[in-house]
Design an enzyme around this catalytic site. Structure first.
Site, PDB file in Angstrom:
ATOM      1  N   CYS A 142      -9.210  -0.521   8.844  1.00  0.00           N
ATOM      2  CA  CYS A 142      -8.859  -1.824   8.280  1.00  0.00           C
ATOM      3  C   CYS A 142      -8.750  -1.781   6.767  1.00  0.00           C
ATOM      4  CB  CYS A 142      -9.885  -2.861   8.720  1.00  0.00           C
ATOM      5  SG  CYS A 142      -9.926  -2.988  10.502  1.00  0.00           S
ATOM      6  N   GLU A 143      -7.764  -1.061   6.274  1.00  0.00           N
ATOM      7  CA  GLU A 143      -7.445  -0.949   4.853  1.00  0.00           C
ATOM      8  C   GLU A 143      -5.947  -0.702   4.772  1.00  0.00           C
ATOM      9  OE1 GLU A 143      -9.625  -0.857   2.186  1.00  0.00           O
ATOM     10  OE2 GLU A 143     -11.489  -0.792   3.348  1.00  0.00           O
TER      11      GLU A 143
END
Ligand SMILES: *Cc1c(COP(=O)(O)O)cnc(C)c1O
Length: 402
Positions: A327-328
């Site tokens: 989640c980046e």
């Protein structure tokens, strides 16, 4: 290299290392210094798997370590103490003490304050600690700023005047034995001139120390030799050795060379499986099962890695971003990269992943790190098993009751 077979046997994401390639790189560099006493001290941080270090140990390699953990790895892998050096800008007292007790070749000292700590600890142990001083020659190595280390702007080493002062202090101390001099101006170096200039500056310092009867045995030129990720023009090992040796006329010193990337980067492949393709507006993404927690270099340095799709169809190329599940938005392996159409479970092979790959990995997003496999003489073997969920929580579960 049969990546499909390896992926079937060991799963994905997976690191695969060609040990024969590492052997060839080691031999080429060692050969380049032929006729001179030399020690190739493998820079363990590039790939610190014990089997990798052991592979180099068997060839006669030494080890350049940047933490006591790496020093312990080098010992475990069979590198003899007299070929182990310990570098790094911030060593703790406990690390310095253990390095001295283990009687390694020398500690590379990076500041006057550190020299004082080493002296104090050696005094407590009632020995003379062998040291080398890392000189910062203030040379621009013309590489990525994050891996440039030989400028006064960088935190590494000491300037020439400080170095000279430190050698005089060390030479006058009962508990310090100055045996070497060190510089390492950066990593992924593709130009010879900065290396030559740095070596000249450092060799001049050696001569000026020689004149006041401080005789050093080891001329430690660091690592940094660049490799081919894309279309770089490379320094040839022979030219590299000649450039360094050319600065040493009149000096009879053993060369220490600390390559990391050069020995392992292009021996390594990161194999990852396609999960999905997706389209956001005009942008096409390929989502794979590997991520920045496995191979950080693209996210950290915007580094380029060649990527090959193991598909029948190698045509119909489209530009895609290859991204992982983390989640980046920084979790990508490549942007606008030309790949053929891909299906669920197709494999991508990310190349030049044998250095600063696995070692920079993390468990971010509670992802277990990949397995690592060595291929040698056509045979594959596991050298680190895949981390499972139990591994990830092992250090926390007992505190749940609190
Ligand atoms: C990182 C490092 C190396 C190895 O650098 P490469 O670019 O991988 O060859 C060598 N010496 C020191 C002191 C280092 O910090």
């Amino acid at each position: 290299m049969d990546f499909k077979e390896l992926a079937k046997e060991y799963g994905t994401p997976l690191y695969v290392y060609d040990f024969d390639y590492m052997t060839a790189q080691y031999n080429e560099l060692k050969e380049a210094f032929r006729g001179r006493k030399s020690i190739i001290a493998y820079a363990v941080k590039a790939n610190s798997n014990l089997s990798v270090i052991k592979h180099f140990a068997k060839m006669g390699s030494g080890a350049d370590c940047v933490s006591i953990g790496e020093v312990r790895r080098a010992f475990l892998a069979g590198i003899p103490a007299y070929k182990i050096i310990f570098s790094g800008v911030g060593k703790s007292d406990a690390e310095i003490r253990e390095a001295i007790e283990r009687d390694i070749l020398y500690i590379n000292v990076e500041s006057e304050a550190e020299l004082g700590r080493v002296e104090l600890i050696a005094k407590e142990l009632n020995v003379a600690a062998r040291i080398s001083i890392r000189v910062n020659p203030n040379i621009d190595p013309k590489t990525h700023p994050y891996i440039s280390t030989g400028l006064h702007d960088n935190k590494f080493g000491v300037d020439l005047d400080s170095a000279k002062r430190m050698y005089i202090k060390a030479n006058n101390s009962q508990n310090l034995d100055p045996v070497g001099i060190h510089f390492h101006i950066g990593s992924q170096l593709t130009e010879l001139q900065p290396i030559r200039e740095a070596a000249e500056i450092v060799a001049d310092l050696v001569r000026s120390l020689d004149a006041i009867d401080i005789e050093l045995k080891f001329f430690d030129v660091g690592g940094g030799l660049g490799i081919k990720y894309d279309n770089e023009t490379l320094i040839q090992p022979y030219d590299y050795a000649q450039a360094i040796l050319g600065t040493l006329t009149g000096l009879d010193m053993t060369i220490l060379c600390e390559p990391g990337r050069f020995l392992t980067a292009n021996a390594g492949y990161f194999v990852t499986k396609v999960l999905y393709e997706k389209q956001n507006g005009s942008k096409k993404f390929v989502v794979v099962d590997g991520a920045m927690n496995d191979l950080l270099r693209p996210s950290l340095y915007n580094a380029y890695h060649e990527i090959e799709a193991l598909t029948e169809n190698k045509d119909d190329l489209r530009e895609v971003d290859i991204v992982g599940p983390v989640c980046e938005s920084g979790d990508f392996f490549a942007k606008d990269y030309a790949l053929p159409p891909l299906n669920h479970n197709d494999l991508l092979v990310i190349k030049s992943a044998g250095a600063y790959g696995f070692g920079m990995g993390s468990n971010y997003n509670t992802r277990g790190r990949s397995a690592e496999v060595a291929v040698e003489n056509g045979k594959a073997r596991l050298i680190r098993r895949r981390e499972n969920f139990d591994d990830l929580i092992a250090l926390e579960t007992k505190y749940l009751e609190d």
